[in-house]
Design a protein around this motif. Structure first.
Motif, PDB file in Angstrom:
ATOM      1  N   PRO A  59       3.113   4.671   5.609  1.00  0.00           N
ATOM      2  CA  PRO A  59       4.131   4.429   6.642  1.00  0.00           C
ATOM      3  C   PRO A  59       3.624   3.632   7.846  1.00  0.00           C
ATOM      4  O   PRO A  59       4.421   3.023   8.555  1.00  0.00           O
ATOM      5  CB  PRO A  59       4.536   5.848   7.068  1.00  0.00           C
ATOM      6  N   LEU A  62       4.834   0.030   8.299  1.00  0.00           N
ATOM      7  CA  LEU A  62       6.053  -0.297   9.018  1.00  0.00           C
ATOM      8  C   LEU A  62       5.783  -0.485  10.505  1.00  0.00           C
ATOM      9  O   LEU A  62       6.341  -1.378  11.140  1.00  0.00           O
ATOM     10  CB  LEU A  62       7.087   0.811   8.800  1.00  0.00           C
ATOM     11  N   TRP A 146       3.830   1.526  -1.542  1.00  0.00           N
ATOM     12  CA  TRP A 146       3.437   0.882  -0.290  1.00  0.00           C
ATOM     13  C   TRP A 146       2.826  -0.491  -0.530  1.00  0.00           C
ATOM     14  O   TRP A 146       2.990  -1.406   0.284  1.00  0.00           O
ATOM     15  CB  TRP A 146       2.454   1.767   0.481  1.00  0.00           C
ATOM     16  N   ILE A 153       6.619  -7.845   2.431  1.00  0.00           N
ATOM     17  CA  ILE A 153       6.503  -8.260   3.824  1.00  0.00           C
ATOM     18  C   ILE A 153       5.707  -9.556   3.922  1.00  0.00           C
ATOM     19  O   ILE A 153       6.071 -10.486   4.649  1.00  0.00           O
ATOM     20  CB  ILE A 153       5.849  -7.155   4.670  1.00  0.00           C
TER      21      ILE A 153
END
Length: 244
Positions: A59, A62, A146, A153
């Protein structure tokens, strides 16, 4: 006689200058402010947080991307408030843009490779090979989810936000004042290289920035530069996935 405020808005001017300049500084300012806040917040939790080094769990990816997201926020807001809209200000992505973008992206990869050969000669293999993506696989704990998100991204989100800022807002603002396009090409490549904050790779990033900028130069559309940037980032993203 001085312009009335509504006349400035119709002319795409903010505080007497093209809105692209304000959008650029908003994006850059937001980027550095977010990096600072993240560093301050995580310094007490992880003993020093680098936005390019994801430490414990997926996480954090992000959180690490928030500064990059803000790069594109300035141009989006600027285009909506003071510009003519995204399609007119930055262009759409047509077939020609895709072809030119893919070609320029390929040349960007080649330019980066050749520049890295110079870097290896100057800095040695270890320092010249430094790349924020190198250790992603291990730092994300081997989680396929992930890793896929990180790859998306790298290939989609980062090229979009960076190109909206550099080859979008900044390029358009310089165009407004009739700056020769070859000068704009060089200036935006310098900004692109500096934006990544990787001193040992500055030469390679500048060379890649020139190649990516050529997509905008030849088509007039920032969308073509997004395609070129995405093509340039695709192999590292595939290596990132293959590292798991």
């Amino acid at each position: 006689m001085d312009r009335e405020p509504d006349q400035d808005v119709r002319a795409g001017l903010v505080l007497g200058a093209h809105w692209g300049f304000l959008a650029f500084f908003i994006g850059i300012g937001g980027y550095h402010l977010a990096n600072l806040l993240i560093a301050v917040f995580f310094s007490g939790h992880f003993g020093g947080f680098d936005q390019l080094e994801l430490h414990d769990v997926g996480p954090l990816l992000l959180v690490a991307f928030v500064p990059n997201l803000l790069l594109g926020l300035g141009p989006l807001i600027g285009s909506k408030l003071w510009g003519l809209g995204l399609r007119v200000d930055f262009g759409t992505i047509g077939l020609r843009d895709i072809k030119v973008g893919l070609a320029c992206g390929g040349f960007a990869l080649l330019a980066g490779y050749l520049a890295n050969l110079v870097l290896i000669a100057v800095y040695g293999t270890e320092r010249a090979s430094e790349n924020p993506l190198t250790d992603f696989s291990s730092e994300l704990g081997g989680s396929r989810l992930w890793l896929v998100l990180a790859a998306l991204i790298v290939v989609l989100a980062a090229p979009l936000t960076e190109e909206l800022l550099v080859r979008g807002a900044l390029w358009s603002a310089l165009d407004r004042y009739k700056i020769p396009q070859w000068v704009t090409l060089v200036l935006t490549a310098i900004v692109f290289a500096h934006l990544h904050g990787e001193p040992t790779r500055t030469i390679a990033l500048f060379a890649q920035g020139i190649m990516i900028g050529l997509a905008r130069y030849f088509t007039g559309n920032a969308g073509a530069a997004v395609v070129a940037h995405a093509a340039n980032n695709l192999p590292p993203a595939l290596l990132l996935l293959g590292g798991n």
